[in-house]
Write a protein that holds these residues in place. Sequence first.
Motif, mmCIF file in Angstrom:
data_model
loop_
_atom_site.group_PDB
_atom_site.id
_atom_site.type_symbol
_atom_site.label_atom_id
_atom_site.label_comp_id
_atom_site.label_asym_id
_atom_site.label_seq_id
_atom_site.Cartn_x
_atom_site.Cartn_y
_atom_site.Cartn_z
ATOM 1 N N ALA A 208 0.612 -1.279 -0.072
ATOM 2 C CA ALA A 208 -0.010 -0.009 -0.066
ATOM 3 C C ALA A 208 0.740 1.474 -0.153
ATOM 4 C CB ALA A 208 -0.923 -0.092 1.133
ATOM 5 N N ALA A 209 1.932 1.156 0.632
ATOM 6 C CA ALA A 209 3.163 2.351 0.707
ATOM 7 C C ALA A 209 3.674 2.674 -0.582
ATOM 8 C CB ALA A 209 3.968 2.188 1.921
ATOM 9 N N LEU A 210 3.697 1.676 -1.450
ATOM 10 C CA LEU A 210 4.278 1.682 -2.623
ATOM 11 C C LEU A 210 3.273 1.734 -3.853
ATOM 12 C CD1 LEU A 210 7.183 -1.018 -2.136
ATOM 13 C CD2 LEU A 210 7.492 1.585 -2.115
ATOM 14 N N ALA A 211 1.988 1.905 -3.590
ATOM 15 C CA ALA A 211 1.096 1.880 -4.594
ATOM 16 C C ALA A 211 0.844 3.037 -5.228
ATOM 17 C CB ALA A 211 -0.213 1.487 -3.943
ATOM 18 N N GLU A 212 -0.120 3.292 -6.302
ATOM 19 C CA GLU A 212 -0.499 4.366 -7.061
ATOM 20 C C GLU A 212 -1.319 5.335 -6.349
ATOM 21 O OE1 GLU A 212 -0.186 3.704 -11.676
ATOM 22 O OE2 GLU A 212 -1.890 2.505 -10.945
ATOM 23 N N GLY A 213 -2.201 5.003 -5.461
ATOM 24 C CA GLY A 213 -2.978 5.821 -4.721
ATOM 25 C C GLY A 213 -3.443 5.451 -3.490
ATOM 26 N N GLU A 214 -4.227 6.007 -2.797
ATOM 27 C CA GLU A 214 -4.563 5.639 -1.317
ATOM 28 C C GLU A 214 -5.409 4.232 -1.237
ATOM 29 O OE1 GLU A 214 -7.567 7.135 2.015
ATOM 30 O OE2 GLU A 214 -6.629 8.803 0.815
ATOM 31 N N GLY A 215 -4.945 3.555 -0.210
ATOM 32 C CA GLY A 215 -5.556 2.103 -0.114
ATOM 33 C C GLY A 215 -6.198 2.173 1.342
ATOM 34 N N THR A 216 -7.025 1.154 1.453
ATOM 35 C CA THR A 216 -7.470 0.826 3.064
ATOM 36 C C THR A 216 -7.194 -0.539 3.276
ATOM 37 O OG1 THR A 216 -8.868 2.632 2.740
ATOM 38 C CG2 THR A 216 -9.359 1.185 4.598
ATOM 39 N N ASP B 123 -2.551 -10.090 -6.660
ATOM 40 C CA ASP B 123 -3.773 -9.286 -6.052
ATOM 41 C C ASP B 123 -3.948 -7.546 -6.220
ATOM 42 O OD1 ASP B 123 -4.800 -11.561 -5.252
ATOM 43 O OD2 ASP B 123 -4.578 -11.293 -3.289
ATOM 44 N N VAL B 124 -2.594 -6.956 -6.292
ATOM 45 C CA VAL B 124 -2.390 -5.657 -6.760
ATOM 46 C C VAL B 124 -1.831 -5.470 -7.988
ATOM 47 C CG1 VAL B 124 -2.081 -4.991 -4.121
ATOM 48 C CG2 VAL B 124 -0.089 -5.513 -5.594
ATOM 49 N N GLY B 125 -2.013 -6.537 -8.686
ATOM 50 C CA GLY B 125 -1.562 -6.320 -10.437
ATOM 51 C C GLY B 125 -0.264 -6.475 -10.745
ATOM 52 N N VAL B 126 0.525 -6.844 -10.059
ATOM 53 C CA VAL B 126 2.180 -7.189 -10.095
ATOM 54 C C VAL B 126 1.956 -8.442 -10.836
ATOM 55 C CG1 VAL B 126 4.266 -7.045 -9.367
ATOM 56 C CG2 VAL B 126 2.685 -5.724 -8.356
ATOM 57 N N GLU B 127 2.801 -8.435 -11.932
ATOM 58 C CA GLU B 127 2.937 -9.716 -12.799
ATOM 59 C C GLU B 127 4.221 -10.502 -12.189
ATOM 60 O OE1 GLU B 127 4.654 -10.986 -17.129
ATOM 61 O OE2 GLU B 127 3.524 -9.021 -16.933
ATOM 62 N N VAL B 128 4.066 -11.696 -11.498
ATOM 63 C CA VAL B 128 4.944 -12.543 -10.949
ATOM 64 C C VAL B 128 5.098 -13.849 -11.707
ATOM 65 C CG1 VAL B 128 5.854 -13.408 -8.936
ATOM 66 C CG2 VAL B 128 4.693 -11.472 -8.661
ATOM 67 N N ASP B 129 6.093 -14.388 -12.179
ATOM 68 C CA ASP B 129 6.142 -15.557 -12.926
ATOM 69 C C ASP B 129 7.006 -16.384 -12.012
ATOM 70 O OD1 ASP B 129 6.877 -17.883 -14.288
ATOM 71 O OD2 ASP B 129 7.801 -16.785 -15.800
ATOM 72 N N ALA C 72 -1.461 -1.557 -7.742
ATOM 73 C CA ALA C 72 -2.811 -1.202 -7.686
ATOM 74 C C ALA C 72 -3.032 -0.660 -6.223
ATOM 75 C CB ALA C 72 -3.918 -1.957 -8.212
ATOM 76 N N ALA C 73 -3.694 0.401 -5.823
ATOM 77 C CA ALA C 73 -4.308 0.784 -4.425
ATOM 78 C C ALA C 73 -5.618 -0.168 -4.421
ATOM 79 C CB ALA C 73 -4.661 2.071 -4.385
ATOM 80 N N ARG C 74 -5.692 -0.496 -3.064
ATOM 81 C CA ARG C 74 -6.885 -1.526 -2.960
ATOM 82 C C ARG C 74 -7.553 -1.349 -1.538
ATOM 83 N NH1 ARG C 74 -5.525 -6.987 -2.090
ATOM 84 N NH2 ARG C 74 -7.672 -7.513 -2.634
ATOM 85 N N ASP C 75 -8.957 -1.582 -1.327
ATOM 86 C CA ASP C 75 -9.715 -1.617 -0.133
ATOM 87 C C ASP C 75 -9.806 -3.088 0.130
ATOM 88 O OD1 ASP C 75 -11.575 -1.816 1.864
ATOM 89 O OD2 ASP C 75 -12.223 0.262 1.191
#
Length: 441
Positions: A42-50, A221-227, A242-245
């Motif tokens: 959340a601290a590295l995301a694009e916007g505010e999350g909860t 879950d926050v949209g990061v591509e991991v192989d 991605a910012a998430r709630d």
Amino acid sequence: MTTAPDRTTTPLWDAPVADGPLDATVEVPGSKSLTNRLLVLAALAEGEGTLRGALRSRDADLMIGALRSLGATITEGGEPSTLHVTPGPVTGDVDLDCGLAGTVMRFLPPVAALADGDVRFDGDPAARVRPMLPVLAGLRSLGVRVVGDGPDFPTHLPFTVRGRGRVAGGAVDVDASESSQFVSALLLAAARFERPLVLRHIGATLPSLPHIAMTVATLRDVGVEVDDSRDGIWQVTPGPIAARDVRVEPDLSNAAPFLAAALVAGGTVRVPGWPAQTTQPGAMVPDLLEQMGATATVEGDVLTVTGTGQVRGVDVDLHAGGELAPTFAVLAALADSPSRLRGIAHLRGHETDRLAALATEITRLGGRCEETRDGLVITPRPLHGAVFRTYADHRMATSAALLGLRVPGLQVEDVATTAKTLPGFDTMWLRMLGRTPEDQG
């Protein structure tokens, strides 16, 4: 190294003996492992999350404080377990207190490498013996400068990450035999690197694989591509986070002592909010308790464990869930036959050397517990009351309470150390027994 606190200044807690079968429902707070991973992202995301249902404990609050120092804004919602996180530029020229939290001291150096200046790490005296070299050497191989207090490259706290505002990325080999956190640490920040991170584990063994699976799932879950299609190799592609709630699952490993109490005292303990699917190692608990004589059922989201007071010995590999070992070691000390816990050599590098600590304290009570190369062999014997030392280790304290259900006169040293992941544990334990702190005297 197992260093006990000074018993002349550390309060003792009289572990309550069960006076009959249990019938209790225990609400367990959010997972520490998930809370601290979600806070970093959340601290590295694009916007505010909860985060809702986040754990508020010493470990989580240390993470919150450290992320605030690094530039994030974190505020409470209507209740302390609701956290609103607004990312900011990662800032340097700060000091971070890691306490005794492995997730803070290991997850945040890769984040600090993104800062615009020096970030200094230190923690409790016991934290200064916890291994750090794999993650710090991994950063060095990615071009990040890390320095200690002396001329040699640091292998433990304290150390300083000299951030330059960017990490290039690339390939890195890491020996994570001592802790899966070394893998998770680099993966969590890798989406903010300039090039893909390709991380390869080069050690002989890799403990706590569910925790790495948790990291990978949380990243996806926050949209990061991991192989992670190749065993022991992970590739993270740079991109937005991605910012998430999001709601945090209950901590299933913290539920283990309460559920195990039904096996020790007899009766039934229920834990609501048990997830249908999870990456938490605590998902192993129902099966392990059944192997030791309990019955476990899930209806809706409520896990119910029932026991008769009889405990069976087991031979189990806890490689994937080493954090459960203290609970099952003390269960084994109360069993009707010997037990062997295997695959947990890495516990020697946790909050304390848990294998040595468990062997010492079970033996102090009259039991027989012997260390092996990768675990413990426990032979049940009659136990007697004594002071059970906790070595500033929260899981030693919760395990002592479990033994106390059957062992009169057991006193737990520094039960408050449970605040690391489960504040108010002693009150929760008494309530499970139908008592209050006033009843305890």
